[in-house]
Design a protein around this motif. Structure first.
Motif, PDB file in Angstrom:
ATOM      1  N   THR A 196      -0.833   3.976   6.235  1.00  0.00           N
ATOM      2  CA  THR A 196      -1.849   3.868   5.173  1.00  0.00           C
ATOM      3  C   THR A 196      -2.520   5.215   4.855  1.00  0.00           C
ATOM      4  O   THR A 196      -2.575   5.629   3.693  1.00  0.00           O
ATOM      5  N   ASP A 197      -3.012   5.906   5.874  1.00  0.00           N
ATOM      6  CA  ASP A 197      -3.706   7.187   5.616  1.00  0.00           C
ATOM      7  C   ASP A 197      -2.735   8.278   5.184  1.00  0.00           C
ATOM      8  O   ASP A 197      -3.083   9.139   4.374  1.00  0.00           O
ATOM      9  N   HIS A 247      -3.963  -0.138  10.906  1.00  0.00           N
ATOM     10  CA  HIS A 247      -4.903  -0.474   9.829  1.00  0.00           C
ATOM     11  C   HIS A 247      -5.028  -1.993   9.726  1.00  0.00           C
ATOM     12  O   HIS A 247      -4.902  -2.568   8.642  1.00  0.00           O
ATOM     13  N   GLN A 254      -1.983   7.723   1.548  1.00  0.00           N
ATOM     14  CA  GLN A 254      -3.121   8.113   0.701  1.00  0.00           C
ATOM     15  C   GLN A 254      -3.257   9.629   0.626  1.00  0.00           C
ATOM     16  O   GLN A 254      -3.533  10.190  -0.444  1.00  0.00           O
ATOM     17  N   HIS A 271     -12.593   1.552   7.298  1.00  0.00           N
ATOM     18  CA  HIS A 271     -11.240   1.565   7.861  1.00  0.00           C
ATOM     19  C   HIS A 271     -10.535   0.239   7.576  1.00  0.00           C
ATOM     20  O   HIS A 271     -10.886  -0.777   8.167  1.00  0.00           O
ATOM     21  N   GLU A 278      -9.347   0.335   1.218  1.00  0.00           N
ATOM     22  CA  GLU A 278      -7.989   0.740   1.621  1.00  0.00           C
ATOM     23  C   GLU A 278      -6.972  -0.371   1.347  1.00  0.00           C
ATOM     24  O   GLU A 278      -5.837  -0.095   0.957  1.00  0.00           O
TER      25      GLU A 278
HETATM   26 ZN    ZN Z   1      -7.332   4.650   6.685  1.00  0.00          ZN
END
Ligand code: ZN
Length: 251
Positions: free
Chosen positions: A43-44, A35, A47, A167, A172
């Motif tokens: 990160t994803d 990221h 989340q 992205h 983010e």
């Molecule tokens: Zn992401």
């Protein structure tokens, strides 16, 4: 209050909760992928885990199954640290999750996706699962209906959609500053690719690798990100996601 996370409960607790009306189970599907130079690879995954948790709490009578922290990220593999499952592997994992959860008596099984690459593998397997369990509601959520809220954030903070980014952009970076400031390297915030991700550019990033579109790995502009804004993004998305899911459950 007990945790709503299945892996923090005993089997006795899970059994009791299902018998007492916890008929919905939710799990996140994130990724472990680059990221940009400033945000962690989780990160994803983070989340997905947080949003699935919020969603389960907001719905009530819902449990959360463990987040799948690695997804389909092949087009990020040119960046060190990214781990990718094959699409077929991810579909198979989703299938096994749903088979397991269905067996315990959950009536609603919701997959929360936080990363675009995961949508296709999830979409591929869900019809088969719906056919196998016709009495259950099985569906996924991935960014449905949030575009107006993103536009609103853009107006409020004077950001273009390109800066908010798809992205590791403003959105983010802000969300990560809110949830995990210790994992964010703010001094490395950059302006990445901020033009609109047209289908052609998206195709290029998938075919040649994400670095062909953005050398830093960032699509968006992180430089004005803030924790406060991160909380704002989440608050704005929360009711949209919850309402969408409630509607699907009542259909
Ligand atoms: Zn992401």
């Amino acid at each position: 209050m007990d945790s709503i996370r299945i892996d923090e409960l005993t089997w006795v607790d899970v059994k009791e909760k299902i018998e007492n009306g916890y008929k919905t189970v939710i799990f996140g599907v994130g990724s472990t992928e680059q990221h940009g130079p400033s945000l962690p690879e989780k990160t994803d995954a983070l989340q997905a885990d947080q949003f699935a948790n919020i969603l389960a709490l907001e719905l009530g009578n819902a449990l959360q199954a463990p987040t799948i922290s690695v997804g389909y990220s092949e087009y990020h593999l040119n960046f060190p640290g990214t781990i990718s499952l094959r699409k077929s592997t991810l579909s198979a994992i989703i299938e096994d999750y749903i088979d397991s959860l269905a067996r315990h008596g959950f009536e609603n099984i919701i997959v929360f996706i936080s990363h675009g690459g995961n949508e296709e593998p999830v979409k591929d397997i869900l019809p088969k699962m719906c056919e196998k369990y016709p009495d259950k509601k099985i569906f996924y959520y991935y960014t449905q209906e949030i575009l107006p809220a993103i536009r609103e954030m853009g107006q409020k903070y004077r950001l273009t959609l390109g800066e908010i980014g798809s992205h590791a952009g403003d959105m983010e970076a802000s969300i990560m500053l809110h949830y995990a400031p210790d994992l964010v390297k703010k001094d490395r915030f950059v302006e990445g690719y901020t033009k609109v991700m047209t289908p052609r550019v998206q195709k290029k990033s998938r075919a040649e690798g994400f670095n062909a579109v953005s050398e830093s790995g960032v699509v968006g502009d992180q430089r004005k990100a803030s924790a406060e804004k991160g909380k704002n993004y989440i608050d704005n998305f929360k009711s949209i996601v919850v309402n969408y899911v409630k509607r699907k459950l009542s259909e």
